[in-house]
Design a protein around this motif. Structure first.
Motif, PDB file in Angstrom:
ATOM      1  N   LEU A 200       7.169 -16.359 -86.900  1.00 32.72           N
ATOM      2  CA  LEU A 200       7.919 -16.124 -85.672  1.00 32.72           C
ATOM      3  C   LEU A 200       7.439 -14.844 -85.026  1.00 32.72           C
ATOM      4  N   ILE A 201       7.304 -14.906 -83.723  1.00 31.88           N
ATOM      5  CA  ILE A 201       6.884 -13.765 -82.915  1.00 31.88           C
ATOM      6  C   ILE A 201       8.121 -13.180 -82.246  1.00 31.88           C
ATOM      7  N   VAL A 202       8.252 -11.870 -82.288  1.00 27.25           N
ATOM      8  CA  VAL A 202       9.328 -11.186 -81.584  1.00 27.25           C
ATOM      9  C   VAL A 202       8.728 -10.517 -80.358  1.00 27.25           C
ATOM     10  N   CYS A 203       9.178 -10.928 -79.187  1.00 29.91           N
ATOM     11  CA  CYS A 203       8.635 -10.373 -77.944  1.00 29.91           C
ATOM     12  C   CYS A 203       9.638 -10.555 -76.819  1.00 29.91           C
ATOM     13  N   THR A 204      10.347  -9.500 -76.465  1.00 30.20           N
ATOM     14  CA  THR A 204      11.195  -9.590 -75.290  1.00 30.20           C
ATOM     15  C   THR A 204      10.303  -9.554 -74.055  1.00 30.20           C
ATOM     16  N   LEU A 205      10.677 -10.297 -73.013  1.00 27.96           N
ATOM     17  CA  LEU A 205       9.732 -10.572 -71.932  1.00 27.96           C
ATOM     18  C   LEU A 205      10.130  -9.960 -70.599  1.00 27.96           C
ATOM     19  N   ASP A 206      10.668  -8.744 -70.629  1.00 22.94           N
ATOM     20  CA  ASP A 206      10.763  -7.997 -69.386  1.00 22.94           C
ATOM     21  C   ASP A 206       9.352  -7.581 -68.979  1.00 22.94           C
TER      22      ASP A 206
ATOM     23  N   GLY B 281      18.656  -9.611 -48.909  1.00 22.28           N
ATOM     24  CA  GLY B 281      17.287  -9.326 -49.344  1.00 22.28           C
ATOM     25  C   GLY B 281      17.325  -8.716 -50.723  1.00 22.28           C
ATOM     26  N   ASP B 282      16.148  -8.394 -51.288  1.00 23.51           N
ATOM     27  CA  ASP B 282      16.094  -7.859 -52.638  1.00 23.51           C
ATOM     28  C   ASP B 282      16.926  -6.594 -52.802  1.00 23.51           C
ATOM     29  N   ARG B 283      17.008  -5.774 -51.750  1.00 26.80           N
ATOM     30  CA  ARG B 283      17.729  -4.505 -51.841  1.00 26.80           C
ATOM     31  C   ARG B 283      18.832  -4.368 -50.792  1.00 26.80           C
ATOM     32  N   ASP B 284      19.207  -5.473 -50.164  1.00 26.61           N
ATOM     33  CA  ASP B 284      20.247  -5.465 -49.138  1.00 26.61           C
ATOM     34  C   ASP B 284      21.385  -6.367 -49.601  1.00 26.61           C
ATOM     35  N   VAL B 285      22.450  -5.734 -50.130  1.00 30.41           N
ATOM     36  CA  VAL B 285      23.553  -6.465 -50.737  1.00 30.41           C
ATOM     37  C   VAL B 285      24.866  -5.943 -50.181  1.00 30.41           C
ATOM     38  N   GLU B 286      25.779  -6.849 -49.851  1.00 25.84           N
ATOM     39  CA  GLU B 286      27.123  -6.468 -49.416  1.00 25.84           C
ATOM     40  C   GLU B 286      28.131  -7.085 -50.380  1.00 25.84           C
ATOM     41  N   VAL B 287      29.055  -6.258 -50.887  1.00 28.48           N
ATOM     42  CA  VAL B 287      30.052  -6.706 -51.848  1.00 28.48           C
ATOM     43  C   VAL B 287      31.436  -6.499 -51.251  1.00 28.48           C
TER      44      VAL B 287
ATOM     45  N   ASP C  88      24.962  -9.859 -66.330  1.00 31.54           N
ATOM     46  CA  ASP C  88      23.962 -10.256 -67.326  1.00 31.54           C
ATOM     47  C   ASP C  88      22.654  -9.501 -67.128  1.00 31.54           C
ATOM     48  N   ILE C  89      22.192  -9.373 -65.885  1.00 31.07           N
ATOM     49  CA  ILE C  89      20.931  -8.697 -65.595  1.00 31.07           C
ATOM     50  C   ILE C  89      21.176  -7.625 -64.539  1.00 31.07           C
ATOM     51  N   VAL C  90      20.708  -6.412 -64.804  1.00 30.61           N
ATOM     52  CA  VAL C  90      20.719  -5.373 -63.779  1.00 30.61           C
ATOM     53  C   VAL C  90      19.265  -4.997 -63.521  1.00 30.61           C
ATOM     54  N   SER C  91      18.776  -5.349 -62.331  1.00 35.91           N
ATOM     55  CA  SER C  91      17.377  -5.107 -61.980  1.00 35.91           C
ATOM     56  C   SER C  91      17.279  -3.984 -60.957  1.00 35.91           C
ATOM     57  N   THR C  92      17.500  -4.283 -59.678  1.00 25.91           N
ATOM     58  CA  THR C  92      17.501  -3.220 -58.672  1.00 25.91           C
ATOM     59  C   THR C  92      18.806  -2.425 -58.704  1.00 25.91           C
ATOM     60  N   ALA C  93      19.858  -3.018 -59.306  1.00 28.54           N
ATOM     61  CA  ALA C  93      21.187  -2.410 -59.420  1.00 28.54           C
ATOM     62  C   ALA C  93      21.911  -2.302 -58.087  1.00 28.54           C
TER      63      ALA C  93
ATOM     64  N   HIS D 264      21.121  -7.354 -70.013  1.00 35.29           N
ATOM     65  CA  HIS D 264      19.679  -7.106 -69.949  1.00 35.29           C
ATOM     66  C   HIS D 264      19.409  -5.937 -68.997  1.00 35.29           C
ATOM     67  N   ALA D 265      18.960  -4.822 -69.540  1.00 28.51           N
ATOM     68  CA  ALA D 265      18.740  -3.611 -68.750  1.00 28.51           C
ATOM     69  C   ALA D 265      17.318  -3.607 -68.174  1.00 28.51           C
ATOM     70  N   VAL D 266      17.091  -4.408 -67.148  1.00 29.61           N
ATOM     71  CA  VAL D 266      15.775  -4.427 -66.509  1.00 29.61           C
ATOM     72  C   VAL D 266      15.523  -3.105 -65.782  1.00 29.61           C
ATOM     73  N   PHE D 267      16.454  -2.669 -64.954  1.00 27.19           N
ATOM     74  CA  PHE D 267      16.406  -1.385 -64.247  1.00 27.19           C
ATOM     75  C   PHE D 267      15.022  -1.129 -63.644  1.00 27.19           C
ATOM     76  N   ALA D 268      14.723  -1.856 -62.591  1.00 22.12           N
ATOM     77  CA  ALA D 268      13.440  -1.715 -61.908  1.00 22.12           C
ATOM     78  C   ALA D 268      13.354  -0.370 -61.198  1.00 22.12           C
ATOM     79  N   GLN D 269      12.182   0.256 -61.291  1.00 20.58           N
ATOM     80  CA  GLN D 269      11.870   1.502 -60.589  1.00 20.58           C
ATOM     81  C   GLN D 269      12.966   2.549 -60.836  1.00 20.58           C
ATOM     82  N   ALA D 270      13.606   3.062 -59.791  1.00 27.78           N
ATOM     83  CA  ALA D 270      14.586   4.147 -59.952  1.00 27.78           C
ATOM     84  C   ALA D 270      16.019   3.635 -60.034  1.00 27.78           C
TER      85      ALA D 270
END
Length: 317
Positions: free
Chosen positions: A62-68, A204-210, A228-233, A257-263
């Protein structure tokens, strides 16, 4: 007279892709697996080189490899799986706590492709089974729609809820959008806490209204954002701003899943988040919630019976 007792199967061997050594070590301890070695590096021209450095003949591997950040990992992963087969491995499985491309599950614009299906097909061609943690299933109902090999999904809700019960006073679970409702609801149930789900419009990828409902009745609680996933946050950042303006305490932010892209991580702290916590599916300073034991429990259903039997007696971390 021949001995009628079947010879026990050799211990499965677990091999870590670079950066996955800790989880491989933990699984080896929990399941009494043999830790194998492999060389994975790049040639000066950027192409990948792999070499199996442990005996794997007739063994389950078995291979262990998280794929972020998957584009740097997929080619060496697929080559490593091929190398294991060529070295005589009886079977090759993959433990990938984070699965990539699952959010690209439909065509949004003419000329696009459904990446989830293609990446799933590539991986399925090289491994015999897959274990992952809470894949992002939105328009895809089940992993079998994109992966043709047997798969097991480890759910992090119980581990997240356990951490919240131990560390957060009077939690109010908040799902930052409709897609997170399943995570917030499952965690809230296990944590014995109330929860609400917000509405989100993404432009858009960085334009979100909540949009945030009236939270006056929960003012004495500690808000806990779960996704579940935080990427651009951007979704969490927008939500944190609304909660702080509503007079609530600095929210605890929890990601499977702490993707946390860039800053993104620093941006979330600057926005007014309190503690930022994640499961250890992707290595990150925010990791507080270990999942090795949960992954090991799922693996027992896929390993050879002799190994699974021994694994049930293996020491716990």
């Amino acid at each position: 007279m021949q001995n009628s007792k079947a010879r026990p199967l050799p211990r499965p061997v677990v091999i870590a892709m670079p950066g996955n050594e800790q989880l491989a070590d933990e699984l080896a301890t929990l399941l009494w697996l043999e830790r194998g070695a492999a060389t994975v590096r790049r040639f000066p021209d950027g192409e990948s080189y792999v070499r199996i450095a442990s005996p794997v003949g007739a063994r389950a591997a078995l291979i262990v490899c998280t794929l972020d950040r998957p584009d740097d990992k997929l080619v060496p992963l697929l080559l490593l799986a091929k190398a294991l087969r060529e070295a005589g491995a009886r079977s090759v499985g993959l433990v990938a706590p984070y699965l990539p491309y699952m959010r690209q599950d439909r065509c949004f614009q003419p000329g696009e492709t459904i990446s989830a299906q293609h990446v799933g097909a590539w991986i399925s061609q090289c491994v015999d089974w897959l274990v992952t943690v809470d894949p992002h299933l939105h328009r895809i109902a089940d992993l079998s729609q994109v992966y043709s090999v047997p798969s097991r999904v480890v759910h992090a809700a119980g581990s997240v809820a356990q951490w919240i019960r131990a560390h957060v006073r009077e939690p109010l679970l908040i799902g930052p959008d409709e897609e997170s409702a399943q995570w917030a609801g499952a965690v809230a149930k296990d944590a014995h806490a109330p929860f609400v789900v917000l509405s989100k419009v993404r432009r858009g990828d960085r334009d979100v209204e909540v949009s945030v409902p009236d939270l006056e009745r929960w003012r004495s609680h500690t808000p806990v954002l779960v996704d579940d996933i935080v990427s651009t946050a951007r979704t969490m950042i927008e939500t944190v701003g609304h909660l702080r303006r509503a007079g609530l305490a600095a929210p605890v932010c929890v990601a499977v899943h702490a993707v946390f892209a860039q800053a993104a991580f620093d941006d979330l702290r600057t926005a007014g988040a309190g503690e930022i916590v994640s499961c250890d599916t992707i290595r990150h300073p925010s990791n507080r919630i270990p999942l090795a034991a949960a992954i090991a429990a799922s693996l027992r259903t896929l390993l050879p019976e002799d190994a699974a039997r021994v694994g049930r007696r293996a020491p716990r971390l």
